[in-house]
Design a protein around this motif. Structure first.
Motif, PDB file in Angstrom:
ATOM      1  N   MET A   2       0.835  -1.204   0.000  1.00 42.82           N
ATOM      2  CA  MET A   2       0.000   0.000   0.000  1.00 42.82           C
ATOM      3  C   MET A   2       0.868   1.252   0.000  1.00 42.82           C
ATOM      4  SD  MET A   2      -3.044  -1.103   2.630  1.00 42.82           S
ATOM      5  CE  MET A   2      -4.186   0.215   2.265  1.00 42.82           C
ATOM      6  N   GLU A   3       2.002   1.165   0.702  1.00 36.57           N
ATOM      7  CA  GLU A   3       2.908   2.315   0.746  1.00 36.57           C
ATOM      8  C   GLU A   3       3.601   2.521  -0.587  1.00 36.57           C
ATOM      9  OE1 GLU A   3       5.518   1.825   4.167  1.00 36.57           O
ATOM     10  OE2 GLU A   3       3.745   1.282   5.330  1.00 36.57           O
ATOM     11  N   GLU A   4       3.888   1.427  -1.301  1.00 32.14           N
ATOM     12  CA  GLU A   4       4.610   1.516  -2.577  1.00 32.14           C
ATOM     13  C   GLU A   4       3.732   1.905  -3.750  1.00 32.14           C
ATOM     14  OE1 GLU A   4       7.971   1.243  -3.298  1.00 32.14           O
ATOM     15  OE2 GLU A   4       8.059   1.284  -1.124  1.00 32.14           O
ATOM     16  N   CYS A   5       2.487   1.536  -3.729  1.00 33.11           N
ATOM     17  CA  CYS A   5       1.625   1.723  -4.901  1.00 33.11           C
ATOM     18  C   CYS A   5       1.501   3.201  -5.277  1.00 33.11           C
ATOM     19  CB  CYS A   5       0.236   1.135  -4.631  1.00 33.11           C
ATOM     20  SG  CYS A   5      -0.846   1.319  -6.072  1.00 33.11           S
ATOM     21  N   PRO A   6       1.936   3.563  -6.488  1.00 31.44           N
ATOM     22  CA  PRO A   6       1.936   4.974  -6.886  1.00 31.44           C
ATOM     23  C   PRO A   6       0.538   5.539  -7.125  1.00 31.44           C
ATOM     24  CG  PRO A   6       2.639   3.601  -8.721  1.00 31.44           C
ATOM     25  CD  PRO A   6       2.507   2.694  -7.534  1.00 31.44           C
ATOM     26  N   VAL A   7      -0.452   4.674  -7.330  1.00 31.56           N
ATOM     27  CA  VAL A   7      -1.800   5.189  -7.591  1.00 31.56           C
ATOM     28  C   VAL A   7      -2.773   4.848  -6.454  1.00 31.56           C
ATOM     29  CG1 VAL A   7      -1.520   5.218 -10.103  1.00 31.56           C
ATOM     30  CG2 VAL A   7      -2.386   3.146  -9.007  1.00 31.56           C
ATOM     31  N   ASP A   8      -2.246   4.367  -5.345  1.00 28.54           N
ATOM     32  CA  ASP A   8      -3.068   4.042  -4.162  1.00 28.54           C
ATOM     33  C   ASP A   8      -4.300   3.201  -4.497  1.00 28.54           C
ATOM     34  OD1 ASP A   8      -1.366   5.353  -2.405  1.00 28.54           O
ATOM     35  OD2 ASP A   8      -2.389   7.276  -2.628  1.00 28.54           O
ATOM     36  N   CYS A   9      -4.068   2.115  -5.219  1.00 25.91           N
ATOM     37  CA  CYS A   9      -5.213   1.295  -5.622  1.00 25.91           C
ATOM     38  C   CYS A   9      -5.302  -0.013  -4.834  1.00 25.91           C
ATOM     39  CB  CYS A   9      -5.171   1.027  -7.121  1.00 25.91           C
ATOM     40  SG  CYS A   9      -3.853  -0.070  -7.638  1.00 25.91           S
ATOM     41  N   ILE A  10      -4.624  -0.082  -3.680  1.00 27.77           N
ATOM     42  CA  ILE A  10      -4.701  -1.282  -2.848  1.00 27.77           C
ATOM     43  C   ILE A  10      -5.549  -0.972  -1.622  1.00 27.77           C
ATOM     44  CG2 ILE A  10      -3.402  -3.093  -1.659  1.00 27.77           C
ATOM     45  CD1 ILE A  10      -1.003  -2.405  -3.451  1.00 27.77           C
ATOM     46  N   TYR A  11      -6.585  -1.794  -1.435  1.00 23.90           N
ATOM     47  CA  TYR A  11      -7.589  -1.521  -0.403  1.00 23.90           C
ATOM     48  C   TYR A  11      -7.623  -2.631   0.637  1.00 23.90           C
ATOM     49  CZ  TYR A  11      -9.090   1.986  -3.746  1.00 23.90           C
ATOM     50  OH  TYR A  11      -9.118   3.060  -4.586  1.00 23.90           O
ATOM     51  N   GLU A  12      -8.039  -2.267   1.848  1.00 21.70           N
ATOM     52  CA  GLU A  12      -8.070  -3.220   2.960  1.00 21.70           C
ATOM     53  C   GLU A  12      -9.400  -3.931   3.076  1.00 21.70           C
ATOM     54  OE1 GLU A  12      -6.728  -2.249   7.058  1.00 21.70           O
ATOM     55  OE2 GLU A  12      -5.915  -0.473   6.062  1.00 21.70           O
ATOM     56  N   GLY A  13      -9.361  -5.284   3.072  1.00 18.06           N
ATOM     57  CA  GLY A  13     -10.534  -6.066   3.406  1.00 18.06           C
ATOM     58  C   GLY A  13     -10.428  -6.499   4.862  1.00 18.06           C
ATOM     59  N   ASP A  14     -11.298  -7.411   5.285  1.00 19.01           N
ATOM     60  CA  ASP A  14     -11.250  -7.875   6.672  1.00 19.01           C
ATOM     61  C   ASP A  14      -9.983  -8.674   6.956  1.00 19.01           C
ATOM     62  OD1 ASP A  14     -13.616  -6.698   7.330  1.00 19.01           O
ATOM     63  OD2 ASP A  14     -14.830  -8.477   6.928  1.00 19.01           O
ATOM     64  N   ARG A  15      -9.620  -9.552   6.007  1.00 15.37           N
ATOM     65  CA  ARG A  15      -8.486 -10.452   6.278  1.00 15.37           C
ATOM     66  C   ARG A  15      -7.355 -10.367   5.284  1.00 15.37           C
ATOM     67  NH1 ARG A  15     -10.277 -16.385   7.238  1.00 15.37           N
ATOM     68  NH2 ARG A  15      -8.111 -16.488   7.887  1.00 15.37           N
ATOM     69  N   LYS A  16      -7.572  -9.644   4.175  1.00 16.43           N
ATOM     70  CA  LYS A  16      -6.481  -9.480   3.210  1.00 16.43           C
ATOM     71  C   LYS A  16      -6.643  -8.147   2.482  1.00 16.43           C
ATOM     72  CE  LYS A  16      -6.493 -11.934  -0.768  1.00 16.43           C
ATOM     73  NZ  LYS A  16      -6.846 -10.950  -1.806  1.00 16.43           N
ATOM     74  N   LEU A  17      -5.663  -7.849   1.678  1.00 18.25           N
ATOM     75  CA  LEU A  17      -5.711  -6.625   0.886  1.00 18.25           C
ATOM     76  C   LEU A  17      -6.149  -6.961  -0.535  1.00 18.25           C
ATOM     77  CD1 LEU A  17      -2.293  -5.098   2.054  1.00 18.25           C
ATOM     78  CD2 LEU A  17      -4.562  -4.714   3.046  1.00 18.25           C
ATOM     79  N   TYR A  18      -6.684  -5.976  -1.219  1.00 18.39           N
ATOM     80  CA  TYR A  18      -7.207  -6.169  -2.579  1.00 18.39           C
ATOM     81  C   TYR A  18      -6.742  -5.055  -3.490  1.00 18.39           C
ATOM     82  CZ  TYR A  18     -10.464  -9.444  -0.404  1.00 18.39           C
ATOM     83  OH  TYR A  18     -11.008 -10.493   0.294  1.00 18.39           O
TER      84      TYR A  18
END
Ligand code: SF4
Length: 78
Positions: A17-33
């Motif tokens: 999430m910190e690396e993604c240049p377009v902030d397209c990684i989102y938090e689910g309950d148990r994993k990221l998407y």
């Protein structure tokens, strides 16, 4: 787009999430998407994942294919 597989479950390190240049990684309950419509295929997330959970869509291993569908469901729900 890149897809996050089972290794992320209950890991959720979030380096990606910190690396993604377009902030397209989102938090689910148990994993990221990764939001497939926003991902620009840069590969930065794959390189930093400590559990190697991330692969390009076309290279998702057979046993991880369910996470492509799981990913699509996640973004339909939000
Ligand atoms: Fe973000 Fe790049 Fe990973 Fe896509 S490949 S989720 S744009 S860091």
């Amino acid at each position: 787009p890149f897809v996050i597989g089972s290794a992320c479950i209950d890991t959720m390190d979030k380096s990606c999430m910190e690396e993604c240049p377009v902030d397209c990684i989102y938090e689910g309950d148990r994993k990221l998407y990764i939001q497939p419509n926003e991902c620009i295929d840069c590969g930065a997330c794959e390189a930093v994942c400590p559990v190697e959970a991330i692969s390009p869509h076309r290279k998702v291993p057979e046993e991880q294919k369910e996470f492509v569908a799981d990913n699509a469901r996640f973004f339909l729900d939000v």
